[in-house]
Every structure is written in structure tokens, then in C-alpha cells.
Design an enzyme around this catalytic site. Structure first.
Site, PDB file in Angstrom:
ATOM      1  N   ASP A  89      -3.751  -6.327  -1.910  1.00 43.53           N
ATOM      2  CA  ASP A  89      -3.202  -5.040  -1.456  1.00 43.53           C
ATOM      3  C   ASP A  89      -2.336  -4.415  -2.559  1.00 43.53           C
ATOM      4  O   ASP A  89      -1.533  -5.120  -3.197  1.00 43.53           O
ATOM      5  CB  ASP A  89      -2.347  -5.309  -0.202  1.00 43.53           C
ATOM      6  CG  ASP A  89      -1.839  -4.035   0.455  1.00 43.53           C
ATOM      7  OD1 ASP A  89      -2.537  -3.008   0.381  1.00 43.53           O
ATOM      8  OD2 ASP A  89      -0.741  -4.079   1.048  1.00 43.53           O
ATOM      9  N   HIS A  90      -2.486  -3.113  -2.783  1.00 44.03           N
ATOM     10  CA  HIS A  90      -1.650  -2.375  -3.744  1.00 44.03           C
ATOM     11  C   HIS A  90      -1.474  -3.066  -5.090  1.00 44.03           C
ATOM     12  O   HIS A  90      -0.334  -3.291  -5.531  1.00 44.03           O
ATOM     13  CB  HIS A  90      -0.243  -2.110  -3.167  1.00 44.03           C
ATOM     14  CG  HIS A  90      -0.228  -1.084  -2.103  1.00 44.03           C
ATOM     15  ND1 HIS A  90      -0.413   0.257  -2.345  1.00 44.03           N
ATOM     16  CD2 HIS A  90      -0.059  -1.205  -0.773  1.00 44.03           C
ATOM     17  CE1 HIS A  90      -0.365   0.921  -1.206  1.00 44.03           C
ATOM     18  NE2 HIS A  90      -0.162   0.065  -0.228  1.00 44.03           N
TER      19      HIS A  90
ATOM     20  N   ASP B  26      -4.161   0.317  -7.156  1.00 46.76           N
ATOM     21  CA  ASP B  26      -3.370   1.472  -6.737  1.00 46.76           C
ATOM     22  C   ASP B  26      -2.858   2.208  -7.978  1.00 46.76           C
ATOM     23  O   ASP B  26      -1.788   1.921  -8.497  1.00 46.76           O
ATOM     24  CB  ASP B  26      -2.212   0.994  -5.853  1.00 46.76           C
ATOM     25  CG  ASP B  26      -1.306   2.136  -5.429  1.00 46.76           C
ATOM     26  OD1 ASP B  26      -1.551   3.289  -5.865  1.00 46.76           O
ATOM     27  OD2 ASP B  26      -0.357   1.885  -4.676  1.00 46.76           O
TER      28      ASP B  26
ATOM     29  N   HIS C  95       4.918   4.139   4.262  1.00 47.92           N
ATOM     30  CA  HIS C  95       5.116   2.695   4.418  1.00 47.92           C
ATOM     31  C   HIS C  95       6.471   2.417   5.076  1.00 47.92           C
ATOM     32  O   HIS C  95       7.378   3.239   4.990  1.00 47.92           O
ATOM     33  CB  HIS C  95       5.071   1.989   3.065  1.00 47.92           C
ATOM     34  CG  HIS C  95       3.694   1.932   2.470  1.00 47.92           C
ATOM     35  ND1 HIS C  95       3.272   2.786   1.493  1.00 47.92           N
ATOM     36  CD2 HIS C  95       2.647   1.118   2.734  1.00 47.92           C
ATOM     37  CE1 HIS C  95       2.022   2.502   1.174  1.00 47.92           C
ATOM     38  NE2 HIS C  95       1.609   1.496   1.905  1.00 47.92           N
ATOM     39  N   GLY C  96       6.599   1.259   5.693  1.00 46.72           N
ATOM     40  CA  GLY C  96       7.884   0.823   6.227  1.00 46.72           C
ATOM     41  C   GLY C  96       8.120   1.239   7.667  1.00 46.72           C
ATOM     42  O   GLY C  96       7.268   1.856   8.314  1.00 46.72           O
TER      43      GLY C  96
ATOM     44  N   GLY D 120       0.267   2.544   5.616  1.00 51.10           N
ATOM     45  CA  GLY D 120       1.485   2.992   6.290  1.00 51.10           C
ATOM     46  C   GLY D 120       1.216   3.357   7.740  1.00 51.10           C
ATOM     47  O   GLY D 120       1.727   4.340   8.254  1.00 51.10           O
ATOM     48  N   ALA D 121       0.400   2.534   8.405  1.00 53.43           N
ATOM     49  CA  ALA D 121      -0.100   2.912   9.734  1.00 53.43           C
ATOM     50  C   ALA D 121       0.597   2.204  10.892  1.00 53.43           C
ATOM     51  O   ALA D 121       0.181   2.342  12.041  1.00 53.43           O
ATOM     52  CB  ALA D 121      -1.597   2.635   9.792  1.00 53.43           C
TER      53      ALA D 121
ATOM     54  N   THR E 166       4.403  -3.673   8.540  1.00 48.64           N
ATOM     55  CA  THR E 166       5.701  -3.510   9.207  1.00 48.64           C
ATOM     56  C   THR E 166       5.706  -4.042  10.653  1.00 48.64           C
ATOM     57  O   THR E 166       6.653  -4.731  11.063  1.00 48.64           O
ATOM     58  CB  THR E 166       6.097  -2.016   9.190  1.00 48.64           C
ATOM     59  OG1 THR E 166       6.269  -1.628   7.813  1.00 48.64           O
ATOM     60  CG2 THR E 166       7.379  -1.763   9.954  1.00 48.64           C
TER      61      THR E 166
HETATM   62  P1  13P Z   1       3.127  -0.316   7.217  1.00 49.03           P
HETATM   63  O1  13P Z   1       4.403  -0.423   6.452  1.00 49.03           O
HETATM   64  O2  13P Z   1       3.047   0.919   8.015  1.00 49.03           O
HETATM   65  O3  13P Z   1       2.825  -1.517   8.033  1.00 49.03           O
HETATM   66  O4  13P Z   1       1.937  -0.187   6.120  1.00 49.03           O
HETATM   67  C1  13P Z   1       1.441  -1.335   5.488  1.00 49.03           C
HETATM   68  C2  13P Z   1       0.563  -1.005   4.342  1.00 49.03           C
HETATM   69  O5  13P Z   1       0.125   0.096   4.127  1.00 49.03           O
HETATM   70  C3  13P Z   1       0.200  -2.120   3.451  1.00 49.03           C
HETATM   71  O6  13P Z   1      -0.556  -1.715   2.370  1.00 49.03           O
HETATM   72  O1  G3H Z   2       2.445  -1.497   1.416  1.00 52.62           O
HETATM   73  C1  G3H Z   2       3.046  -2.494   1.165  1.00 52.62           C
HETATM   74  C2  G3H Z   2       3.068  -3.637   2.073  1.00 52.62           C
HETATM   75  O2  G3H Z   2       3.816  -3.367   3.217  1.00 52.62           O
HETATM   76  C3  G3H Z   2       3.520  -4.837   1.328  1.00 52.62           C
HETATM   77  O3  G3H Z   2       4.911  -4.848   1.195  1.00 52.62           O
HETATM   78  O4  G3H Z   2       5.264  -5.150  -1.253  1.00 52.62           O
HETATM   79  O5  G3H Z   2       7.048  -5.785   0.406  1.00 52.62           O
HETATM   80  O6  G3H Z   2       4.954  -7.139   0.190  1.00 52.62           O
HETATM   81  P1  G3H Z   2       5.600  -5.787   0.061  1.00 52.62           P
HETATM   82 ZN    ZN Z   3      -0.095   0.305   1.753  1.00 52.06          ZN
END
Ligand code: 13P
Ligand code: G3H
Ligand code: ZN
Length: 307
Positions: free
Chosen positions: A81-82, A104, A180-181, A211-212, A256
Site C-alpha cells: 500500500d502507498h 504512489d 485518510h485517517g 481514505g474510505a 482507520t
Molecule cells: P482510512 O484511513 O480511511 O482507513 O484509509 C486507509 C487507506 O486509504 C489506506 O491506503
Molecule cells: O493510507 C495509509 C494507511 O492508513 C497506512 O497508514 O502509513 O500509518 O501505516 P500508515
Molecule cells: Zn490510502
């Protein structure tokens, strides 16, 4: 069993549902998410961020996920992820652990995002690994932008079409107003569905919603009752997620909501049973809450019963 992102998202796109991509940092969260996939007969995407890798180690997390995938009959995608750090994405591809990676490059100038994404796509595809890319800035802890900047940073449909054509990426994360968050929305604002419609018309690859998280009130109430200071947190309402899925979102990222569930479970247990010091006892209710949250998401996204 482990599978590629492309294969499960192609099915999701055809069936007009989405698959949940759940962030994991430890064994407990992974087990809780896998329990949900098993119970819901759902495909599942398990993802690790750069932060998760810093915390627990790529090899360690990969070993856990590979074992969990071997033990289930549900399709499991192991996704980076990212990946903002180009070298880390290369490392993830070379490692052979991941069946899918996200590069990303959303904070890079457009041309540089295209150049790097294209190179990584070529490298990943040689190994049968799918690539998710991002265009437009998804705000929150990822990027600090003002409301005006946020609006300007939304994904542009025509640019998305050009980006897919040039890079050949397999899935595209779009910026349509999510963040996000836990503190996503100040008011009851809605996502930019018109923009999503236009992007879905302009490109044929599956779209991804970051960010869902919804910050479900039941879990938030539990969490705040036991001392967590997130009373003003507000997520994306379920109804908007459902609409986004109906308009072409095929992968929905959730971190989150799992964190809030984990936190709520631990805080409640420690308050009620201050004499217990066994981490296995302490973490049990947290895991159960994560499973509840993940099962709800699978039903909401429409992936329940699809595996
Ligand atoms: P949330 O912070 O909304 O759960 O998003 C998570 C996310 O996009 C991880 O890549
Ligand atoms: O989008 C990011 C995810 O919520 C991952 O968060 O970088 O704190 O592991 P993190
Ligand atoms: Zn994300």
C-alpha cells in the site's frame, strides 16, 4: 490461496462490487481480517504500508500473510500500500512476496509520476504482479493541503485516461474527496460522484477508493467511552461508499476503522479487567471487533459470497 489484484478486480468490475483492502501491521489484525473473509466467503486484499514494514518487517509480514493465504480457500491478494519510495516498490517486486504493489507518485509532477509508474509496471508485469497507481492527492495524513488545494488536487478524468494509456497500470486510485485517517469530514459533505462518473467513463481499469473508513458510530462510542479522544471524528457514510461502488469503485481501502476497533477492544478490556496481564486475553476482544468491522465492510462492498 494467493492471487493477483487484476484477477479479483476484473471479476469485481464485471460483477459491480468492490473488494476490501485491509491494512495489517500485526498477526492479530491479519487473523481477524482472514476470519472475516472466511465467514463472509469473500475475496480479500491484505495490504501493508511502508509504516507497517518499518514496524514489523517485510519478511515477517509476508511470512504471516503467505501462511494465512495457504490455509484459506478464499482468494487473497497481498498488496503493498502507498509505496512512495521507488526503491521500496522495486524491493517489494523483487522479493516475490507481493502479488500486487501500489506506486504512489501522486505528489510528484505529472510527467515524473508517469515515468516512474511506467517503469515499475514493466518490471512488475514481467513477474505477474499487478500495479495500482495514484493520480490526484488523497488528503489527510498523507498530504496536508487546504480546502482550495484539495479541490484543485482532485483526479482529472482526461488526465486519468492519458495516465492509464501511458503507464499501463492495472488499477487507479482516485481523489474524489476522501481523506485518510479518522478526521475526514467536518460537515456532512458528499464525495464528488460526478467526477467519479466521468473518470469511470474515461478509463477502463478498476478504480480504487482510499481514505474510505466510515468511523462507525457504535465503535467510536465504545472507544470514546473508554478514554479515546476521537469524539469529533467523522468518516464516509456507508451510503456514499455504496454509491461509489455502483459508479465503478472496485477496491476500497480500510485502515482507520480497524484501528478504532482494535483500540476500542483493548481499552474496554483493560478497564473492565485491570487484573489481567496476559496479552492473549487482552487482544481477544480487539480481534473480535476487527472481524465484525471487516465483515460489515464485505457486506457493504458486495464481496460477501463471491468466493
Ligand atoms: P482510512 O484511513 O480511511 O482507513 O484509509 C486507509 C487507506 O486509504 C489506506 O491506503
Ligand atoms: O493510507 C495509509 C494507511 O492508513 C497506512 O497508514 O502509513 O500509518 O501505516 P500508515
Ligand atoms: Zn490510502
Amino acid at each position: 490461496m494467493l492471487t493477483s489484484l487484476s484477477s479479483i478486480l476484473t471479476k469485481a468490475q464485471r460483477g459491480r462490487y468492490a473488494v476490501g483492502a485491509f491494512n495489517i501491521n500485526n498477526l492479530e489484525t491479519l487473523q481477524a481480517v482472514m476470519d472475516a473473509a472466511q465467514a463472509e466467503r469473500s475475496p480479500v486484499i491484505v495490504q501493508t504500508s511502508e509504516g507497517a514494514i518499518d514496524y514489523a518487517g517485510m519478511d515477517e509480514l509476508a511470512a504471516l500473510v503467505h501462511l494465512a493465504a495457504k490455509r484459506t480457500s478464499r482468494p487473497v491478494v497481498f498488496h503493498l500500500d502507498h509505496g512512495k519510495n521507488y526503491d521500496l516498490v522495486v524491493r517489494a517486486i523483487i522479493s516475490g512476496f507481493y502479488t500486487s504493489v501500489m506506486f504512489d507518485g501522486s505528489s510528484l509532477p505529472y510527467k515524473e509520476n508517469v515515468r516512474r509508474t511506467k517503469k515499475l509496471v514493466e518490471m512488475a508485469h514481467k513477474k505477474g504482479i499487478s500495479v495500482e497507481a495514484e493520480l490526484g492527492l488523497i488528503a489527510g495524513k498523507e498530504d496536508f493541503v487546504s480546502v482550495a488545494e484539495h479541490e484543485a488536487a482532485m483526479t482529472q478524468p482526461a488526465q486519468a485516461a492519458d495516465f492509464i494509456k501511458q503507464t499501463g497500470c492495472d488499477a487507479l486510485a482516485v481523489a474524489i474527496g476522501t481523506r485518510h485517517g479518522a478526521f475526514k469530514m467536518k460537515t456532512e459533505s458528499t464525495l464528488d460522484f460526478e467526477r467519479l462518473k466521468q473518470i469511470a467513463e474515461a478509463v477502463s481499469v478498476p478504480l480504487v477508493l482510499h481514505g474510505a473508513s466510515g468511523v462507525p458510530s457504535r465503535i467510536k462510542t465504545l472507544c470514546t467511552k473508554y478514554g479515546c479522544e476521537i469524539a469529533s471524528a467523522k468518516g464516509i457514510p456507508d451510503i456514499q461508499i455504496k454509491k461509489a461502488v455502483s459508479l465503478g469503485i472496485c477496491k476500497v481501502n480500510i485502515d482507520t476503522d480497524l484501528r478504532i476497533a482494535f483500540d476500542a477492544g483493548i481499552r474496554k478490556f483493560l478497564k473492565e479487567k485491570p487484573g489481567v496481564i496476559d496479552p492473549r486475553e487482552i487482544l481477544k476482544p480487539a480481534k473480535a471487533l476487527i472481524t465484525q468491522v471487516a465483515r460489515h465492510k464485505m457486506k457493504l462492498f458486495g464481496s460477501s459470497g463471491k468466493a
